[in-house]
Design a protein around this motif. Structure first.
Motif, short mmCIF file in Angstrom:
data_model
loop_
_atom_site.label_atom_id
_atom_site.label_comp_id
_atom_site.label_asym_id
_atom_site.label_seq_id
_atom_site.Cartn_x
_atom_site.Cartn_y
_atom_site.Cartn_z
N GLU A 179 34.25 41.40 0.90
CA GLU A 179 33.18 41.04 1.30
C GLU A 179 32.37 39.36 2.15
O GLU A 179 31.24 40.24 2.71
CB GLU A 179 32.13 40.28 -0.39
N VAL A 180 33.03 39.43 2.81
CA VAL A 180 32.56 38.75 3.91
C VAL A 180 33.92 39.03 5.45
O VAL A 180 33.49 39.02 6.54
CB VAL A 180 33.42 37.43 3.54
N GLY A 181 34.79 39.94 5.31
CA GLY A 181 34.94 40.68 6.87
C GLY A 181 33.92 41.01 7.70
O GLY A 181 34.52 40.84 8.31
N GLU A 182 32.80 41.71 6.98
CA GLU A 182 31.81 41.98 8.39
C GLU A 182 31.36 40.69 9.10
O GLU A 182 31.41 40.89 10.15
CB GLU A 182 31.02 42.43 7.39
N THR A 236 44.19 39.89 6.58
CA THR A 236 43.04 39.80 5.13
C THR A 236 43.55 40.27 3.95
O THR A 236 43.70 41.04 4.02
CB THR A 236 41.89 40.11 5.99
N GLY A 237 43.12 39.38 2.95
CA GLY A 237 43.37 40.33 1.29
C GLY A 237 44.87 39.99 1.02
O GLY A 237 44.97 39.97 -0.08
N GLN A 277 28.86 32.18 12.82
CA GLN A 277 29.84 31.46 13.50
C GLN A 277 30.43 32.90 14.12
O GLN A 277 31.08 33.32 15.18
CB GLN A 277 31.03 30.63 13.72
N GLY A 278 30.65 34.09 13.30
CA GLY A 278 31.08 34.83 13.46
C GLY A 278 32.34 34.58 13.11
O GLY A 278 34.02 35.56 13.68
N PHE A 279 32.98 33.11 12.35
CA PHE A 279 34.36 33.51 12.39
C PHE A 279 34.72 32.60 11.24
O PHE A 279 34.15 31.28 11.20
CB PHE A 279 34.79 33.00 13.88
N GLY A 280 35.22 32.66 10.37
CA GLY A 280 36.92 31.56 9.81
C GLY A 280 37.30 32.21 8.94
O GLY A 280 37.62 33.80 8.94
N ARG A 281 38.27 31.27 8.44
CA ARG A 281 39.62 31.58 7.70
C ARG A 281 39.49 30.93 6.65
O ARG A 281 39.31 30.10 6.92
CB ARG A 281 41.06 30.74 9.32
N ILE A 282 39.71 31.41 5.84
CA ILE A 282 40.10 31.00 4.43
C ILE A 282 41.10 31.03 3.81
O ILE A 282 41.62 32.08 3.67
CB ILE A 282 38.98 31.23 3.44
N VAL A 283 41.36 29.84 3.36
CA VAL A 283 43.29 30.41 2.75
C VAL A 283 43.23 29.55 1.35
O VAL A 283 43.34 28.81 1.11
CB VAL A 283 44.20 29.25 3.53
#
Ligand SMILES: NC(=O)c1ccc[n+]([C@@H]2O[C@H](COP(=O)([O-])OP(=O)(O)OC[C@H]3O[C@@H](n4cnc5c(N)ncnc54)[C@H](O)[C@@H]3O)[C@@H](O)[C@H]2O)c1
Length: 261
Positions: A184-187, A248-249, A144-150
């Motif tokens: 690692e996943v920002g790109e 992020t982070g 998707q080129g999109f994601g949000r992990i909390v």
């Protein structure tokens, strides 16, 4: 009007597909319910399958969208099956709230009394489980080129609260995982952030806590009242929404001002 930022809708999570691990009881149940009320399509992934299904059924009865996928997050196959079920049902995965944890079931006792098997199980659920769930949702988010992990840590990281040494140690690990994974996943357009809740009167916490333990906590807070699960919901929604798009982070402390950093 200036183009580029939709201020009116920046905090919306309408239509987003969000997995809530441990979403069948306690604070996770409140995240699941409130996210559905905000228009998200919710996947409840709890080892307590009956409780998870009850929450999903209540959400559906209210005319909103949710499914329950009974999941032991520490099991790689079950974590993968959870992500597969979410994609099959809703076609994508936008958010993952890593909330499942061994906490209320743990006795508060000296570090010298912690059985080795209990130490290992806490690490397996609270840390390996988080890693496995992130890994399971990654392919969908990358496509998707999109994601949000909390990731849900604990204010114990700031206070060094004793008597659940394994739990506090695992919650410190969550912050390291958040920081390194975000790089690692920002790109791929995926943000990874963390929340440290203060002592929160969830239904399970209230049942497992003596009055002695909770007395006096309010005095150390800026806002002198009990923290309740709804106090955490706004930060979760913010971190899933476009409003937090360049963050992020990071670790967000939500404890009524008990710790400051
Ligand atoms: N309540 C607090 O005071 C407090 C404070 C700081 C952080 N937290 C964190 O917030 C989160 C929620 O807290 P809570 O009070 O609702 O905790 P809780 O112990 O009541 O609930 C944990 C949930 O995780 C589920 N779970 C446990 N093991 C699992 C596994 N292997 N796979 C899938 N699900 C599993 C449980 O069934 C339960 O629904 C936890 O990560 C906790 O560590 C809570």
């Amino acid at each position: 009007m200036t183009a580029g930022f939709d201020a009116k809708h920046a905090l919306q999570v309408d239509g987003r597909v969000v997995i809530v691990t441990g979403g069948g009881t306690g604070i996770g149940k409140v995240y699941s319910t409130r996210l559905a009320e905000a228009g998200a399509r919710v996947v409840i992934a709890d080892i307590a399958g009956e409780e998870g299904e009850a929450v999903a059924a209540a959400i559906r009865d209210a005319g909103l969208e949710a499914i329950s996928v009974p999941t032991d997050v520490s099991d790689p196959d079950r974590a993968q099956a959870m992500a597969d079920a979410a994609e099959k049902e809703f076609g994508r995965i936008d958010g993952l709230i890593n909330n499942a944890s061994m906490m209320s079931v743990l006795p508060r006792q000296s570090w010298l009394k912690i059985p080795l098997e209990e130490w290992d199980r806490v690490m397996a659920v609270n840390l390996r489980g988080m890693f496995l769930c992130c890994r399971a949702v990654y392919p969908a988010m990358e496509r998707q080129g999109f994601g949000r992990i909390v990731n849900i840590s604990s204010s114990r990281f700031w206070t060094g609260q004793p008597n659940r040494l394994h739990y506090t140690t695992s919650k410190a690990g969550v912050i390291g995982l958040t920081r390194a994974l975000s790089r690692e996943v920002g790109e791929a357009g995926i943000a990874v952030n963390c929340i440290t809740p203060g002592f929160t009167m969830s239904e399970t916490q209230a049942a497992s806590t003596s009055t002695n333990y909770s007395t006096g906590r309010g005095d150390r807070r800026v806002f002198k009242r009990d923290q309740v699960p709804d106090d955490l919901v706004g930060t979760v929604i913010f971190l899933l929404s476009d409003a937090s798009g360049f963050i992020t982070g990071q670790t967000f402390n939500v404890d009524g001002g008990e710790s400051m950093h």
